[in-house]
Design a protein around this motif. Structure first.
Motif, mmCIF file in Angstrom:
data_model
loop_
_atom_site.group_PDB
_atom_site.id
_atom_site.type_symbol
_atom_site.label_atom_id
_atom_site.label_comp_id
_atom_site.label_asym_id
_atom_site.label_seq_id
_atom_site.Cartn_x
_atom_site.Cartn_y
_atom_site.Cartn_z
ATOM 1 N N GLY A 1 0.803 -1.215 0.000
ATOM 2 C CA GLY A 1 0.000 0.000 0.000
ATOM 3 C C GLY A 1 0.833 1.260 0.000
ATOM 4 N N PHE A 2 1.865 1.307 0.841
ATOM 5 C CA PHE A 2 2.706 2.501 0.903
ATOM 6 C C PHE A 2 3.660 2.571 -0.285
ATOM 7 N N GLY A 3 3.901 1.421 -0.930
ATOM 8 C CA GLY A 3 4.718 1.443 -2.138
ATOM 9 C C GLY A 3 4.115 2.327 -3.205
ATOM 10 N N GLY A 4 2.790 2.458 -3.201
ATOM 11 C CA GLY A 4 2.134 3.336 -4.156
ATOM 12 C C GLY A 4 2.566 4.781 -4.010
ATOM 13 N N MET A 5 2.712 5.237 -2.751
ATOM 14 C CA MET A 5 3.161 6.607 -2.532
ATOM 15 C C MET A 5 4.559 6.824 -3.082
ATOM 16 N N PHE A 6 5.456 5.834 -2.867
ATOM 17 C CA PHE A 6 6.825 5.990 -3.352
ATOM 18 C C PHE A 6 6.910 5.911 -4.878
ATOM 19 N N ALA A 7 5.945 5.248 -5.508
ATOM 20 C CA ALA A 7 5.908 5.254 -6.967
ATOM 21 C C ALA A 7 5.718 6.680 -7.479
ATOM 22 N N ALA B 1 2.495 7.637 -15.323
ATOM 23 C CA ALA B 1 2.215 6.208 -15.169
ATOM 24 C C ALA B 1 2.582 5.660 -13.789
ATOM 25 N N PRO B 2 3.703 6.087 -13.171
ATOM 26 C CA PRO B 2 4.000 5.544 -11.837
ATOM 27 C C PRO B 2 2.885 5.767 -10.826
ATOM 28 N N SER B 3 2.163 6.877 -10.938
ATOM 29 C CA SER B 3 1.064 7.128 -10.008
ATOM 30 C C SER B 3 -0.063 6.127 -10.209
ATOM 31 N N LEU B 4 -0.312 5.748 -11.465
ATOM 32 C CA LEU B 4 -1.340 4.736 -11.723
ATOM 33 C C LEU B 4 -0.895 3.373 -11.191
ATOM 34 N N VAL B 5 0.406 3.089 -11.323
ATOM 35 C CA VAL B 5 0.943 1.872 -10.696
ATOM 36 C C VAL B 5 0.727 1.940 -9.188
ATOM 37 N N GLY B 6 0.960 3.126 -8.616
ATOM 38 C CA GLY B 6 0.752 3.312 -7.182
ATOM 39 C C GLY B 6 -0.693 3.071 -6.776
ATOM 40 N N ALA B 7 -1.633 3.524 -7.602
ATOM 41 C CA ALA B 7 -3.049 3.280 -7.320
ATOM 42 C C ALA B 7 -3.336 1.780 -7.319
ATOM 43 N N GLY B 8 -2.717 1.055 -8.276
ATOM 44 C CA GLY B 8 -2.875 -0.402 -8.302
ATOM 45 C C GLY B 8 -2.307 -1.066 -7.068
ATOM 46 N N LEU B 9 -1.154 -0.568 -6.592
ATOM 47 C CA LEU B 9 -0.564 -1.111 -5.373
ATOM 48 C C LEU B 9 -1.466 -0.851 -4.164
ATOM 49 N N ALA B 10 -2.121 0.313 -4.141
ATOM 50 C CA ALA B 10 -3.048 0.613 -3.049
ATOM 51 C C ALA B 10 -4.208 -0.380 -3.038
ATOM 52 N N VAL B 11 -4.661 -0.779 -4.220
ATOM 53 C CA VAL B 11 -5.737 -1.774 -4.304
ATOM 54 C C VAL B 11 -5.281 -3.106 -3.709
ATOM 55 N N VAL B 12 -4.038 -3.508 -4.030
ATOM 56 C CA VAL B 12 -3.500 -4.752 -3.465
ATOM 57 C C VAL B 12 -3.393 -4.632 -1.940
ATOM 58 N N GLY B 13 -2.966 -3.469 -1.473
ATOM 59 C CA GLY B 13 -2.912 -3.237 -0.031
ATOM 60 C C GLY B 13 -4.290 -3.329 0.602
#
Length: 423
Positions: free
Chosen positions: A233-239, A377-389
């Protein structure tokens, strides 16, 4: 909390103005350490070109010193928390700050890239354990309904560092040489040692604490799921954060001079979110954690639309920082709760998870940029990581519900056989 404050304080004085004043001073002393740690963690990024020139390598190679520090955090937090389980908390804090001081002295005196890599690794080792122990000490000094605010006050030192400590140390390093930034951190570490030694009361180790007890936290599904929320989840912020400079200049069209102000907006949001996170956690910890993950996912998904103007980019970056900081505080408290008797390891592991999130977010963000998807695009990857979180958090909620039902079912026969137990 199993740890207790100095029991020599008479009970009647524990709610006195003098007692409250001493608690505030103690928590400020603990937050000073967070300020020093936050400054050394992030100042390297601002001085990377200067460091590269100073040790005779290119910038990508110099960037490995950032990874070395993060690796030190990931390794040091669980190892030190387990080995230090039986040590008095104030003494452990002082030892951690001495190690931190030594790592920064080595950083300031490193004569080459290899020596600097080792020095940054050593500097990172006490990071997670310090925040873990400091959080436990702060929580033990206040009433249960105020523990969220106490822990967030310790974490506030890290947030304030991004607004004040890092810019000041960066300026110092640019004008007096990059080594001066680490010497400034050494001064902060010395001040923290003095403050902790004089202001923090005696807090003994938890009764029965041991290496085996602390490591037992790693067998708890709730601990592992909460760590997964932190990593993913927090990986999304760092993306987003890892590529915020090109996002501002290339995607939004701002000048290079605007980048520090974008980072400043992030820092202010971090301070606001840290304060807010403590209060929200005291009201409803799990719901606040859930709201932070959902909020960050939504905000990260909005980043591409926010790049149309500088004002909207500033606003979204600020709000992402608020959500991320609420998440950090809630994760810290959640881990302290679900780790049971292994609270110190649970609290320390939060920072291992966050540094792993740093590596994950930056790596995935770099992959999509290299694939030609652009700097949004990294922010959209981050949104996807938030979903996994969010999925990991949902799994945690289901397990918690089952555990509650199992406990209730186990108690029911006892109550039916002994009606007096309910009276």
């Amino acid at each position: 909390m199993s740890a207790a404050v100095d029991v020599s304080v008479p009970p009647a004085s524990r709610t006195s103005p003098d007692r409250r004043r001493r608690v505030v001073v103690a928590i400020v002393a603990l937050a000073m350490g967070g300020f020093a740690i936050g400054t050394t963690e992030f100042v390297t990024m601002g001085l990377l070109p200067d460091i590269a020139d100073g040790v005779g390598v290119d910038i990508p190679t110099a960037g490995h010193v950032i990874s070395a520090y993060a690796l030190g955090v990931v390794v040091g937090a669980p190892v030190i928390a387990a080995l230090g389980a039986r040590l008095p908390r104030r003494g452990l804090l002082l030892g951690l700050m001495v190690a931190f001081l030594a790592g920064n002295v080595l950083s300031a005196t490193a004569d080459g890239n290899g020596a600097l890599l080792l020095a940054r690794f050593v500097s990172g080792l006490p990071h997670g354990a310090y925040f873990g122990v400091a959080s436990l000490v702060a929580a033990s000094l206040v009433a249960p309904e105020q523990r969220g605010r106490a822990v967030s006050s310790v974490m506030l030192g890290l947030s304030v560092a991004t607004v004040a400590g890092v810019p000041a140390a960066t300026w110092l390093g640019q004008h007096l040489g990059w080594r001066s930034a680490y010497w400034a951190v050494v001064v902060l570490a010395v001040a923290t040692l003095a403050a902790v030694a004089t202001a923090v009361p005696r807090v003994p180790a938890a009764p029965g604490a041991s290496i085996a007890t602390e490591l037992g936290a790693l067998r708890r599904p709730q601990v592992l799921l909460t760590l997964a929320v932190g990593v993913v989840g927090f990986g999304g912020m760092f993306a987003l954060y890892s590529y915020v400079a090109p996002l501002a200049t290339e995607a939004t069209g701002l000048s290079r001079g605007a980048v520090p102000w974008v980072l400043f907006a992030y820092g202010v949001g971090g301070v606001a979110g840290t304060v807010m996170g403590g209060r929200l956690a005291d009201v409803a910890l799990f719901r606040s954690l859930l709201g932070a993950v959902v909020g960050m996912g939504v905000l990260l998904a909005l980043v591409p639309a926010a790049t149309t103007t500088g004002a909207t980019l500033f606003l979204v970056v600020f709000l992402v920082a608020v959500a991320a900081s609420v998440l950090v505080v809630c994760l810290q408290l959640r881990l302290m709760a679900v780790a049971a008797e292994a609270r110190m390891l649970g609290a320390a592991l939060n920072h291992s998870a966050l540094n792993a999130a740093n590596a994950l977010g930056a790596w995935l963000g770099g992959l999509v940029i290299a694939a030609g998807a652009g700097y949004t695009a990294p922010s959209l990857v981050g949104a996807g990581l938030a979903v996994v979180g969010l999925l990991a958090l949902g799994w945690s909620a289901l397990l918690q519900r089952r555990e509650t039902r199992s406990v209730a079912a186990a108690r029911r026969p006892v109550l039916e056989c002994n009606p007096a137990a309910t009276s």
